[in-house]
Design a protein around this motif. Structure first.
Motif, PDB file in Angstrom:
ATOM      1  N   GLN A 138       0.799  -1.238  -0.204  1.00  0.00           N
ATOM      2  CA  GLN A 138       0.204   0.134   0.034  1.00  0.00           C
ATOM      3  C   GLN A 138       0.521   1.070  -0.016  1.00  0.00           C
ATOM      4  OE1 GLN A 138      -2.950   0.048   3.501  1.00  0.00           O
ATOM      5  NE2 GLN A 138      -4.086  -1.112   1.834  1.00  0.00           N
ATOM      6  N   ALA A 139       0.238   2.197  -0.612  1.00  0.00           N
ATOM      7  CA  ALA A 139       0.774   3.635  -0.327  1.00  0.00           C
ATOM      8  C   ALA A 139       1.464   3.743   0.843  1.00  0.00           C
ATOM      9  CB  ALA A 139       0.116   4.535  -0.653  1.00  0.00           C
TER      10      ALA A 139
ATOM     11  N   LEU B 233       6.305   4.503   0.635  1.00  0.00           N
ATOM     12  CA  LEU B 233       6.272   4.457  -1.244  1.00  0.00           C
ATOM     13  C   LEU B 233       5.257   5.169  -1.625  1.00  0.00           C
ATOM     14  CD1 LEU B 233       7.250   0.665  -1.066  1.00  0.00           C
ATOM     15  CD2 LEU B 233       8.083   2.340  -2.887  1.00  0.00           C
ATOM     16  N   LYS B 234       4.852   5.237  -3.470  1.00  0.00           N
ATOM     17  CA  LYS B 234       4.004   5.932  -3.544  1.00  0.00           C
ATOM     18  C   LYS B 234       3.297   5.112  -5.007  1.00  0.00           C
ATOM     19  CE  LYS B 234       5.833  10.408  -3.003  1.00  0.00           C
ATOM     20  NZ  LYS B 234       6.769  11.772  -2.889  1.00  0.00           N
ATOM     21  N   SER B 235       2.114   5.918  -6.128  1.00  0.00           N
ATOM     22  CA  SER B 235       1.942   4.711  -6.632  1.00  0.00           C
ATOM     23  C   SER B 235       2.873   5.028  -7.950  1.00  0.00           C
ATOM     24  CB  SER B 235       0.336   5.229  -7.088  1.00  0.00           C
ATOM     25  OG  SER B 235       0.296   6.451  -7.327  1.00  0.00           O
ATOM     26  N   GLU B 236       2.802   5.647  -7.567  1.00  0.00           N
ATOM     27  CA  GLU B 236       3.974   6.195  -9.071  1.00  0.00           C
ATOM     28  C   GLU B 236       5.255   5.499  -8.728  1.00  0.00           C
ATOM     29  OE1 GLU B 236       2.746   9.236  -7.354  1.00  0.00           O
ATOM     30  OE2 GLU B 236       3.714  10.564  -6.840  1.00  0.00           O
TER      31      GLU B 236
ATOM     32  N   GLN C  98       9.005  -7.466 -10.175  1.00  0.00           N
ATOM     33  CA  GLN C  98       7.600  -5.928 -10.120  1.00  0.00           C
ATOM     34  C   GLN C  98       7.956  -5.978  -8.684  1.00  0.00           C
ATOM     35  OE1 GLN C  98       5.129  -4.887 -12.622  1.00  0.00           O
ATOM     36  NE2 GLN C  98       4.895  -3.592 -11.622  1.00  0.00           N
ATOM     37  N   VAL C  99       7.550  -4.208  -8.333  1.00  0.00           N
ATOM     38  CA  VAL C  99       6.780  -3.563  -7.341  1.00  0.00           C
ATOM     39  C   VAL C  99       5.372  -2.923  -7.539  1.00  0.00           C
ATOM     40  CG1 VAL C  99       6.932  -1.805  -5.886  1.00  0.00           C
ATOM     41  CG2 VAL C  99       9.090  -3.423  -6.553  1.00  0.00           C
ATOM     42  N   THR C 100       4.108  -2.689  -6.832  1.00  0.00           N
ATOM     43  CA  THR C 100       3.129  -2.209  -7.038  1.00  0.00           C
ATOM     44  C   THR C 100       2.749  -2.204  -5.931  1.00  0.00           C
ATOM     45  OG1 THR C 100       2.529  -3.939  -8.882  1.00  0.00           O
ATOM     46  CG2 THR C 100       1.070  -2.983  -8.149  1.00  0.00           C
ATOM     47  N   VAL C 101       2.413  -0.712  -5.838  1.00  0.00           N
ATOM     48  CA  VAL C 101       1.853   0.334  -4.919  1.00  0.00           C
ATOM     49  C   VAL C 101       0.611   1.286  -5.017  1.00  0.00           C
ATOM     50  CG1 VAL C 101       2.372   2.259  -3.664  1.00  0.00           C
ATOM     51  CG2 VAL C 101       4.280   0.876  -4.747  1.00  0.00           C
ATOM     52  N   SER C 102      -0.138   0.204  -4.332  1.00  0.00           N
ATOM     53  CA  SER C 102      -1.606   0.680  -4.696  1.00  0.00           C
ATOM     54  C   SER C 102      -1.567   1.475  -3.464  1.00  0.00           C
ATOM     55  CB  SER C 102      -2.420  -0.641  -4.022  1.00  0.00           C
ATOM     56  OG  SER C 102      -2.345  -1.214  -2.311  1.00  0.00           O
ATOM     57  N   SER C 103      -2.639   2.644  -4.352  1.00  0.00           N
ATOM     58  CA  SER C 103      -3.243   3.834  -3.542  1.00  0.00           C
ATOM     59  C   SER C 103      -4.478   4.408  -2.748  1.00  0.00           C
ATOM     60  CB  SER C 103      -3.574   5.354  -4.660  1.00  0.00           C
ATOM     61  OG  SER C 103      -4.140   4.416  -5.885  1.00  0.00           O
TER      62      SER C 103
END
Length: 118
Positions: free
Chosen positions: A13-14, A85-88, A113-118
């Motif tokens: 998560q963000a 971490l930010k979504s970007e 892969q890194v995925t940041v959910s907002s």
């Protein structure tokens, strides 16, 4: 030839944190400058951070300065600690290596892969 394997990516998560690891296949890695790059969907690969072969200097992209930390431990592992971490920051992250005398990175991992959910 140096082979690099990244690990530690995932979904977060963000505002959260992740630590990426890069393991090299041989001890000659200790004589290489190491870097992290990333490629976001639909964008070009971009520089994230770099550390000198002796750990004596580090450099960061402005977009991650103050949030990410690159470090190296033992002869074969480099880390990227990612905080706030930010979504970007969502992207595939790649580890890379180069000889100090070279200006470009010659060796690349396959990415994590890194995925940041907002």
């Amino acid at each position: 030839q140096v082979q690099l394997v990244e690990s530690g990516g995932g979904l977060v998560q963000a505002g959260g944190s992740l630590r990426l690891s890069c393991a090299a296949s041989e001890r000659t890695f200790m004589n290489y400058d190491m870097g992290w790059f990333r490629r976001a969907p639909g964008k070009e690969r971009e520089f994230v951070a770099r550390i000198a072969w002796n750990g004596g200097s580090t450099y960061y992209a402005d977009s991650v300065k103050g949030r990410f930390t690159i470090s190296r431990e033992n002869a074969k592992t480099v880390y990227l600690q990612m905080n706030s971490l930010k979504s970007e920051d969502t992207a595939v992250y790649y580890c890379a290596a180069k000889r100090p005398s070279q200006s470009t990175f010659d060796y690349w991992g396959q990415g994590t892969q890194v995925t940041v959910s907002s």
